[in-house]
Design a protein around this motif. Structure first.
Motif, mmCIF file in Angstrom:
data_model
loop_
_atom_site.group_PDB
_atom_site.id
_atom_site.type_symbol
_atom_site.label_atom_id
_atom_site.label_comp_id
_atom_site.label_asym_id
_atom_site.label_seq_id
_atom_site.Cartn_x
_atom_site.Cartn_y
_atom_site.Cartn_z
ATOM 1 N N LEU A 95 0.807 -1.221 0.000
ATOM 2 C CA LEU A 95 0.000 0.000 0.000
ATOM 3 C C LEU A 95 0.842 1.274 0.000
ATOM 4 C CD1 LEU A 95 -2.851 -1.105 2.410
ATOM 5 C CD2 LEU A 95 -3.106 -0.479 0.001
ATOM 6 N N GLU A 104 -2.890 0.214 -5.324
ATOM 7 C CA GLU A 104 -4.277 0.367 -4.865
ATOM 8 C C GLU A 104 -5.242 0.068 -6.008
ATOM 9 O OE1 GLU A 104 -5.338 3.755 -2.587
ATOM 10 O OE2 GLU A 104 -3.419 3.849 -1.541
ATOM 11 N N ARG A 123 -6.798 -3.692 4.776
ATOM 12 C CA ARG A 123 -5.732 -3.500 3.777
ATOM 13 C C ARG A 123 -6.187 -3.988 2.402
ATOM 14 N NH1 ARG A 123 -4.290 -3.276 9.264
ATOM 15 N NH2 ARG A 123 -2.129 -2.552 9.514
ATOM 16 N N LYS A 160 -8.456 -2.036 -0.017
ATOM 17 C CA LYS A 160 -7.798 -0.962 -0.768
ATOM 18 C C LYS A 160 -7.020 -1.507 -1.961
ATOM 19 C CE LYS A 160 -7.218 1.690 3.500
ATOM 20 N NZ LYS A 160 -6.235 2.175 4.507
ATOM 21 N N LEU A 161 -6.539 -2.750 -1.824
ATOM 22 C CA LEU A 161 -5.743 -3.350 -2.896
ATOM 23 C C LEU A 161 -6.604 -3.957 -4.004
ATOM 24 C CD1 LEU A 161 -3.053 -5.107 -0.660
ATOM 25 C CD2 LEU A 161 -2.640 -3.198 -2.226
#
Length: 238
Positions: free
Chosen positions: A140, A146, A167, A170-171
């Motif tokens: 990130l 992202e 996490r 967002k990826l």
């Protein structure tokens, strides 16, 4: 068609023992279609003292279908063990697809590696021996990562599922899938806590917290399924 005089007789059908039902599903629908490399790795897991923690074949079959529909080229896996779910993913993504696979134990991965190599899919896998959170945080740090992954599968320490989700959401790109295993924790999520053996309580409570988190997360559409030990299948929508 014969007229049913008393429909109430169907309201409480005989419920098969879960072991019998699982056996039926596996023998009828899963094992006859299981690719040989996965069968080989499943047999290897039988001899491992922790082999029971591998992704269940019926859950894997559903994942394979999801992968074929999604056709992802960039995926991430948190928790690998000997690699049954990893091999499954590698078999069901394009030849140029890539998997970032993270696990703290390289030794377990090495057990399944010969089957992965034999299947000709090792080139799709980037295995990283590490705790997952530092790797996810490092990914990130680069804004280019992202929304760049199509699919994620998590089968790791349940106490960190909420942290992994924050996490991974967002990826993963909008429209991508996040699949979390063991979210019913052997059915113990619906047991009174006092009836849950002490060594199962931490995982059970973590699963309950995670499922509530997903229910309240407007960034995803989801289905909490009773396949295997419970798959929580999420689609990122925001």
């Amino acid at each position: 068609m014969e007229k049913i005089k008393d429909p109430s007789i169907y309201r409480n059908p005989v419920i098969l023992q879960s072991e019998d039902l699982t056996k039926y599903i596996l023998e009828t629908a899963v094992y006859p279609r299981e690719p040989e490399p996965l069968k080989e790795l499943r047999e290897l897991n039988k001899d491992h003292p922790w082999g029971f923690i591998a992704t269940s074949p019926d859950a894997a079959q559903l994942m394979a279908l999801l992968l074929k529909v999604l056709n992802p080229r960039k995926t991430i896996e948190v928790g690998v063990f000997t690699g049954y779910s990893l091999l499954l993913t590698a078999l069901n993504i394009p030849h140029d697809g890539k998997i970032t696979a993270i696990d703290i134990n390289r030794k377990a991965y090495d057990i399944g590696l010969p089957a992965i190599k034999k299947a000709g899919v090792e080139h799709k896998i980037d295995f990283i021996e590490s705790a997952a959170l530092p790797i996810l945080d490092k990914l990130l740090e680069d804004p280019a990562n992202e929304g760049s992954f199509d699919f994620a599968f998590v089968d790791a320490d349940k106490e960190n599922y909420v942290n992994y989700h924050e996490r991974l959401i967002k990826l993963i790109k909008i429209g991508g899938l996040l699949v979390y295993d063991n979210t019913l924790w052997g059915g113990r999520v619906c047991w009174p806590e006092e009836k849950v053996p002490e060594h199962f309580r931490s995982g059970r409570n973590a699963a309950i917290e995670f499922n509530k988190t997903i229910t309240n997360d407007s960034r995803v559409e989801f289905a909490l399924t009773s396949v295997g030990d419970g798959l929580n299948i999420c689609r990122r929508v925001a």
